[in-house]
Motif scaffolding. Structure first.
Motif, PDB file in Angstrom:
ATOM      1  N   SER A 242     -16.801 -19.338   2.940  1.00  0.00           N
ATOM      2  CA  SER A 242     -17.307 -19.051   4.282  1.00  0.00           C
ATOM      3  C   SER A 242     -16.535 -17.890   4.900  1.00  0.00           C
ATOM      4  O   SER A 242     -17.111 -16.998   5.530  1.00  0.00           O
ATOM      5  N   SER A 244     -15.055 -15.604   3.199  1.00  0.00           N
ATOM      6  CA  SER A 244     -15.478 -14.387   2.493  1.00  0.00           C
ATOM      7  C   SER A 244     -16.810 -13.887   3.019  1.00  0.00           C
ATOM      8  O   SER A 244     -17.042 -12.672   3.159  1.00  0.00           O
ATOM      9  N   SER A 245     -17.736 -14.814   3.314  1.00  0.00           N
ATOM     10  CA  SER A 245     -19.043 -14.434   3.838  1.00  0.00           C
ATOM     11  C   SER A 245     -18.887 -13.736   5.176  1.00  0.00           C
ATOM     12  O   SER A 245     -19.575 -12.733   5.459  1.00  0.00           O
ATOM     13  N   LYS A 246     -17.975 -14.230   5.981  1.00  0.00           N
ATOM     14  CA  LYS A 246     -17.738 -13.600   7.280  1.00  0.00           C
ATOM     15  C   LYS A 246     -17.202 -12.186   7.107  1.00  0.00           C
ATOM     16  O   LYS A 246     -17.589 -11.257   7.818  1.00  0.00           O
ATOM     17  N   ILE A 248     -17.707 -10.343   4.494  1.00  0.00           N
ATOM     18  CA  ILE A 248     -18.828  -9.534   3.982  1.00  0.00           C
ATOM     19  C   ILE A 248     -19.721  -9.109   5.129  1.00  0.00           C
ATOM     20  O   ILE A 248     -20.201  -7.964   5.185  1.00  0.00           O
ATOM     21  N   GLN A 249     -19.973 -10.006   6.038  1.00  0.00           N
ATOM     22  CA  GLN A 249     -20.810  -9.679   7.191  1.00  0.00           C
ATOM     23  C   GLN A 249     -20.183  -8.544   8.002  1.00  0.00           C
ATOM     24  O   GLN A 249     -20.868  -7.642   8.507  1.00  0.00           O
ATOM     25  N   THR A 308     -26.247 -12.981   3.276  1.00  0.00           N
ATOM     26  CA  THR A 308     -24.939 -13.503   3.703  1.00  0.00           C
ATOM     27  C   THR A 308     -25.109 -14.559   4.786  1.00  0.00           C
ATOM     28  O   THR A 308     -24.431 -15.602   4.786  1.00  0.00           O
ATOM     29  N   GLU A 309     -26.057 -14.286   5.724  1.00  0.00           N
ATOM     30  CA  GLU A 309     -26.317 -15.276   6.768  1.00  0.00           C
ATOM     31  C   GLU A 309     -26.855 -16.575   6.167  1.00  0.00           C
ATOM     32  O   GLU A 309     -26.456 -17.667   6.555  1.00  0.00           O
ATOM     33  N   SER A 311     -26.350 -17.542   3.110  1.00  0.00           N
ATOM     34  CA  SER A 311     -25.238 -18.168   2.379  1.00  0.00           C
ATOM     35  C   SER A 311     -24.313 -18.908   3.327  1.00  0.00           C
ATOM     36  O   SER A 311     -23.823 -19.998   3.046  1.00  0.00           O
ATOM     37  N   GLY A 312     -24.090 -18.315   4.496  1.00  0.00           N
ATOM     38  CA  GLY A 312     -23.243 -18.982   5.475  1.00  0.00           C
ATOM     39  C   GLY A 312     -23.854 -20.274   5.966  1.00  0.00           C
ATOM     40  O   GLY A 312     -23.171 -21.289   6.136  1.00  0.00           O
ATOM     41  N   THR A 315     -23.542 -22.647   3.302  1.00  0.00           N
ATOM     42  CA  THR A 315     -22.135 -23.049   3.213  1.00  0.00           C
ATOM     43  C   THR A 315     -21.806 -24.092   4.276  1.00  0.00           C
ATOM     44  O   THR A 315     -21.095 -25.073   4.009  1.00  0.00           O
TER      45      THR A 315
END
Length: 395
Positions: A242, A244-246, A248-249, A308-309, A311-312, A315
């Motif tokens: 999570s 990492s996703s942030k 990436i965003q 990514t959103e 995925s978040g 997640t």
């Protein structure tokens, strides 16, 4: 043995007239003494009368001086003895009465005889006669007593035999019934013992299964603990994902800004190329490629942002589910611990119960042996009763 001779009988005949003359005096003196005893008077009045007995005594005394002793004479004396026995006259009263009668005879002889040697002879003869009378009566008394005792003995014997026979029969029947009951009880006890053995075996088997289940439960508890630890590790990994996703965003946002700026630059380049005219055509081509690249970059970045959103979001859902799994795992872990403790208590309880069952089984074995001993004793009692009954029949 008393030397009663023919001469004595002749002398009695000679004395008969004197006795007949004084017979009233003799009988009166006799009954005067007898009636002085209350018990004798009661016997006389209960079974006869004074006058009747005086008459009978007169005849009896005169007959004594007939000088004839034969079977009829003896039969009459035996009859008198039976009558005396029947009315309850005891031998001591009979002997006392005869002693008094003898005293009266001696008095009469003394008064009617003049010479001493004649008196002595007559007294001796009368004494012999009275002694014979007493012998006959007392012998009859004795025989009657023996007969009565034999009758009483036979009566008691027969009654005793009957009671013993009845008792022996009842004892045999009771022994047979008791023996049958004991055999049934032994059979039932054996069945109970078999049931206890099966129960003990089942208890031991259940105890083994409970112990094995306890082991499996411990293993399951270990696995649940591992799952619990794994979910924590997964939670940490997802949290890192999570994060990492942030990041990436953030990067996507930065790239998007760069693409926007590139597009602005491309637009400026287009303007400048138009101003340059013919000289700006090459720059226009570059501007077109930059613009296209900016557009593609922007589209790609938008797609990456959407992914990514998404995925978040996934997640977050995974994190929520992991938390639920953690809660369930924690609850299962606690329940597993409680169940493990419960299994431990069950195993301990079954160990105690199994030991008690084994103890009861041993006690039942002892009880069966005791009951079999009772059965053996009952059989011996029945045999003894049968032997006792046969012995009684032979009495």
């Amino acid at each position: 043995m008393i030397y009663l001779s023919v001469e004595d009988l002749k002398l009695l005949q000679q004395m008969k007239p004197i006795v007949e003359k004084d017979i009233d005096y003799i009988t009166d003196q006799f009954y005067q003494t007898v009636l002085g005893v209350d018990k004798l008077q009661t016997i006389i009045l209960e079974h006869s009368s004074i006058e009747r007995l005086k008459k009978t005594l007169r005849e009896h005394i005169i007959e004594m001086f007939e000088g004839t002793i034969n079977e009829e004479y003896i039969a009459k004396r035996l009859t008198i003895a039976k009558i005396h026995k029947r009315v309850g006259l005891e031998p001591k009263w009979y002997l006392s009465a005869f002693q008094n009668l003898q005293n009266v005879f001696i008095t009469v002889i003394y008064n009617e005889t003049g010479k001493d040697n004649e008196r002595l002879k007559v007294v001796q003869t009368v004494t012999k006669l009275l002694n014979l009378e007493q012998q006959l009566v007392l012998e009859a008394y004795e025989k009657e007593n023996i007969r009565e005792k034999e009758e009483q003995y036979l009566l008691v014997k027969n009654e005793l035999k009957q009671k013993i026979a009845e008792f022996s029969g009842e004892l045999i029947d009771l022994s047979i019934d008791t023996n049958a009951a004991v055999e049934q009880l032994v059979a039932s006890s054996n069945e109970v013992n078999d049931t206890f053995r099966r129960t003990a075996a089942s208890a031991l088997e259940s105890q083994g299964m409970a112990t094995e289940g306890h082991g499996h439960l411990d293993s399951l508890t270990g696995q649940i603990n591992l799952i619990y630890e794994s979910t924590h590790a997964m939670e940490r990994s997802v949290n890192e994902l999570s994060s990492s996703s942030k990041q990436i965003q953030k990067i996507v946002a930065a790239v998007q800004d760069i693409a926007d700026q590139t597009k602005i630059l491309s637009l400026n380049a287009t303007i400048e190329a138009a101003r340059a005219g013919e000289h700006g055509k090459g720059f226009s081509v570059v501007e077109g490629e930059v613009s296209r690249l900016a557009e593609d970059t922007k589209n790609t970045v938008v797609r990456i942002g959407e992914l990514t959103e998404q995925s978040g979001s996934l997640t977050r859902q995974v994190v929520e589910e992991i938390r639920k799994v953690q809660e369930l795992t924690q609850s299962g872990r606690l329940q597993s611990i409680e169940t493990s403790q419960l299994f431990s208590d069950i195993v301990k309880s079954m160990q105690v119960s199994t030991q008690e069952i084994v103890t009861v089984e041993e006690e039942i074995k002892v009880l069966i042996q005791t009951i079999e001993g009772i059965g053996s004793s009952t059989a011996q009692t029945a045999a003894s009763a049968e032997y006792f009954k046969k012995a009684t029949d032979n009495l």
